[in-house]
Design a protein around this motif. Sequence first.
Motif, PDB file in Angstrom:
ATOM      1  N   ASP A 131     -26.614 -46.597 -34.927  1.00 17.03           N
ATOM      2  CA  ASP A 131     -24.964 -45.956 -35.575  1.00 17.03           C
ATOM      3  C   ASP A 131     -25.712 -44.793 -37.139  1.00 17.03           C
ATOM      4  N   PRO A 132     -25.129 -44.212 -37.050  1.00 14.10           N
ATOM      5  CA  PRO A 132     -26.082 -43.124 -38.323  1.00 14.10           C
ATOM      6  C   PRO A 132     -25.961 -44.095 -39.510  1.00 14.10           C
ATOM      7  N   SER A 133     -24.341 -44.609 -39.930  1.00 11.60           N
ATOM      8  CA  SER A 133     -24.204 -45.017 -41.198  1.00 11.60           C
ATOM      9  C   SER A 133     -25.382 -46.867 -40.995  1.00 11.60           C
ATOM     10  N   ARG A 134     -25.266 -46.720 -40.250  1.00 11.87           N
ATOM     11  CA  ARG A 134     -26.107 -48.179 -40.445  1.00 11.87           C
ATOM     12  C   ARG A 134     -27.733 -47.775 -40.656  1.00 11.87           C
ATOM     13  N   LEU A 135     -28.258 -46.583 -40.149  1.00 10.07           N
ATOM     14  CA  LEU A 135     -29.841 -46.648 -40.221  1.00 10.07           C
ATOM     15  C   LEU A 135     -30.834 -46.256 -41.416  1.00 10.07           C
TER      16      LEU A 135
END
Length: 386
Positions: free
Chosen positions: A227-231
């Motif tokens: 998930d890009p928002s978590r990386l």
Amino acid sequence: MIDHNIPYGHQLITDEDIQAVVETLKSDYMTQGPRIGEFEKAFAKYLGCSYACMVSNGTAALHLCAMALGIKPGDKVITTPITFVASANGFRYMGAEIVFCDIDPENYLMDLDKLEQLLKASPAGTYKAVVPVDFAGYPIDEQRLRRLADEYGFAIVVDACHAPGASFTDSKGRIQKVGGCKYADLACFSFHPVKHIATGEGGAVTTNNPKLYEKVNLYRTHGVTKDPSRLTKIDGGWYYEMQELGYNYRITDMQAALGISQLKRLDWSIARRNEIAAKYDAAFKDTCIRTPKRIEGIVHAFHLYVIQTPRRKELYDFLRENRIFAQVLYIPAHLMPYYRQFGWKEGDMPVAEEYYRHCLALPMFPSLTDEEQDWVIAKVLEFCSR
Ligand SMILES: *Cc1c(COP(=O)(O)O)cnc(C)c1O
């Protein structure tokens, strides 16, 4: 005369179920395909909650709840002794100290008066979670639990493995499905073949709490996210991160296909189970058999139909001689050798121990035929008359 074995529970697999699995086998996905998300959406919609996370089994579901709540070694967690041991074990995996709370002699669920006494005896925050079990399919009073949770500061994790399709009416007159999590923080389900929805192995966690859902979801797949928002950074399209120590607790697409197909029959199966229960109730009225308590305002899921009799062992043996495989559920968890090592012993849970001496679960599953049930009833009545 019945010339075959009658088990206490049995799965029902239809041609439609088989077709759904075959279609999945012919698709590009065996696991981690579109069926899992579809099953999650359908199950959450059915229960009326925001999130359902499908996992490999009910025990994994309980473990994931303990992880999501951040249970640490030594944290105290309360559950009931009349349950399958997994209700306690899921929290033991995190090192929790399991505190058993005795059952209500009327409905065999955790006794909420006793729970309140236990909570009152220690400062608020002493117990991190309470894990009631909707034993046999009878919903616990979640509203009362919520009031206690708000006062004493614990999380509510309903072990609803016996109760998909069960519901209760709350004080505002609204019907609440078990697992809809209107009052509970989390709920757990199992899709083992003896349960209402049978996917072989399988389970689910449900919640309305997005933070808890995200954690369960992350721990289900190794703690790995794309998930890009978590990386923390992105090296390219391939990039993923392992952010926590999670497990492989995934369900497969084949199982999810089976689950979707069976969910469509859940209401029918609950209705059929209630029909079977009503027939048992009527047949055993005014006999040596004590039948389960019924109350207004709840839909009982009747995973089990548990009777009580002082001559339980004789009845168990007599039914076996007649090819009826009634079952004793459950042996109190606090008396298991594993839990005895923490000091639990006979006499600690008098109501649960009394229940255990007398209980027997009669055959209860939607495909039980009238002829089979008549045979069970006839044999039980024959036993009573002796
Ligand atoms: C079946 C069951 C479980 C465990 O589920 P599995 O899918 O077998 O791991 C947990 N709690 C209760 C009350 C159960 O009946």
